[in-house]
Design a protein around this motif. Sequence first.
Motif, PDB file in Angstrom:
ATOM      1  N   GLY A 243       0.786  -1.229   0.000  1.00  0.00           N
ATOM      2  CA  GLY A 243       0.000   0.000   0.000  1.00  0.00           C
ATOM      3  C   GLY A 243       0.816   1.276   0.000  1.00  0.00           C
ATOM      4  N   GLU A 244       2.123   1.146   0.257  1.00  0.00           N
ATOM      5  CA  GLU A 244       2.989   2.333   0.250  1.00  0.00           C
ATOM      6  C   GLU A 244       3.501   2.596  -1.171  1.00  0.00           C
ATOM      7  OE1 GLU A 244       3.543   4.192   2.990  1.00  0.00           O
ATOM      8  OE2 GLU A 244       2.152   2.880   4.048  1.00  0.00           O
ATOM      9  N   ASN A 245       4.222   3.701  -1.332  1.00  0.00           N
ATOM     10  CA  ASN A 245       4.843   4.030  -2.613  1.00  0.00           C
ATOM     11  C   ASN A 245       6.354   4.100  -2.448  1.00  0.00           C
ATOM     12  OD1 ASN A 245       2.345   4.296  -4.022  1.00  0.00           O
ATOM     13  ND2 ASN A 245       2.058   6.294  -3.069  1.00  0.00           N
ATOM     14  N   GLU A 260      -2.050   3.867  -4.479  1.00  0.00           N
ATOM     15  CA  GLU A 260      -1.217   2.934  -3.728  1.00  0.00           C
ATOM     16  C   GLU A 260      -0.277   2.169  -4.668  1.00  0.00           C
ATOM     17  OE1 GLU A 260      -3.869   0.357  -1.646  1.00  0.00           O
ATOM     18  OE2 GLU A 260      -4.143   1.775   0.006  1.00  0.00           O
ATOM     19  N   ASN A 261       0.788   1.617  -4.062  1.00  0.00           N
ATOM     20  CA  ASN A 261       1.677   0.652  -4.721  1.00  0.00           C
ATOM     21  C   ASN A 261       2.260   1.185  -6.040  1.00  0.00           C
ATOM     22  OD1 ASN A 261       0.968  -1.215  -2.657  1.00  0.00           O
ATOM     23  ND2 ASN A 261      -0.909  -1.693  -3.778  1.00  0.00           N
ATOM     24  N   ASN A 277      -0.888   1.893  -8.658  1.00  0.00           N
ATOM     25  CA  ASN A 277      -0.596   0.472  -8.890  1.00  0.00           C
ATOM     26  C   ASN A 277       0.240   0.264 -10.160  1.00  0.00           C
ATOM     27  OD1 ASN A 277      -2.194  -0.710  -6.637  1.00  0.00           O
ATOM     28  ND2 ASN A 277      -3.878   0.260  -7.742  1.00  0.00           N
TER      29      ASN A 277
END
Length: 322
Positions: A243-245, A260-261, A277
């Motif tokens: 969920g992080e970047n 996210e991602n 994503n």
Amino acid sequence: MKAVVLAGGYATRLWPITKHRPKMFLPVGDSTVIDQIFEELERDDRVDEVFVSTNERFAGEFERHLAASEFEKPTLSVEETTAEDEKFGVIGALAQLVDREGVDDDLLVIAGDNLISFDVSDFIDFFQSKAAPTIAAYDVGSKERAKSYGLIDLEGDRVVDFQEKPDDPKSTLVSIACYGFTAESVGLLEEYLEGDNNPDEPGWFVQWLQARQPTYAFTFEGAWFDIGTPESYLDAVAWYLDGENHIAESATLSDTTLGENVHVMADAELVDSHVANSVVFPDATIVESDIRNSIIDEETHLDNLDLAGALIGAHTKITNGH
């Protein structure tokens, strides 16, 4: 014991991203898929040699990658093919490597495109405790997915049946590409191939072997990604980022929002855009675009686009005129 990291595939389902890059070099966070495996094998003192099995086409890339790394164990062992239709099959190539490198020890075989959540050392512990052929097994949770893999039936932790790519799976427990073969079972590769058996997937050899020798399964929970498609690669990145970047310090984001991602690599530039994503490679430029579930290769320029599920090859310029 010895280890073989399988890295001979051409990853055609990931083209154009992998047309000139082994899929094992696709980044997941700060590392690559194959480097995570190398790192674990480097730490385990029981593994004294690591052979990286690849093809002639990508041999140069692997030579440069290993030369620039800090790993001491891996050495390259090259299969004499340059295209998918020339391949000997995984078992055929493995038998050739065993003969070429003079392997007569216990052997760990692991796919270089496997992202797994268990420690390889734990698998080796289990393999050595059984002193018998051992496979890693994972519940994929879907009978449709199970059709693509080797299906395992267990009594305790012993394999009592193994069916490679069944049309009608009776369970969802499958073999992943991580195997422990005793020196004795390694010696049976030649007999297997001389019997005109399938030289392709290792599962066919395991199916043949478990009818002749006690064979065991190391089952694990957590995560496993077989990185062979854009979707599986993005799923692996999403699992890793949770969920992080992951944004490189030298990347530039101006008036841009992120879902996210998202992994944005060095010197990429995102302007007036939204990205979610997705993986953006170095020196790519994205302007006034909405990018979702996509892989954007290096030195690409995208302007005023709405993309979902896209694979954009390197050095591509796509603009949608204002």
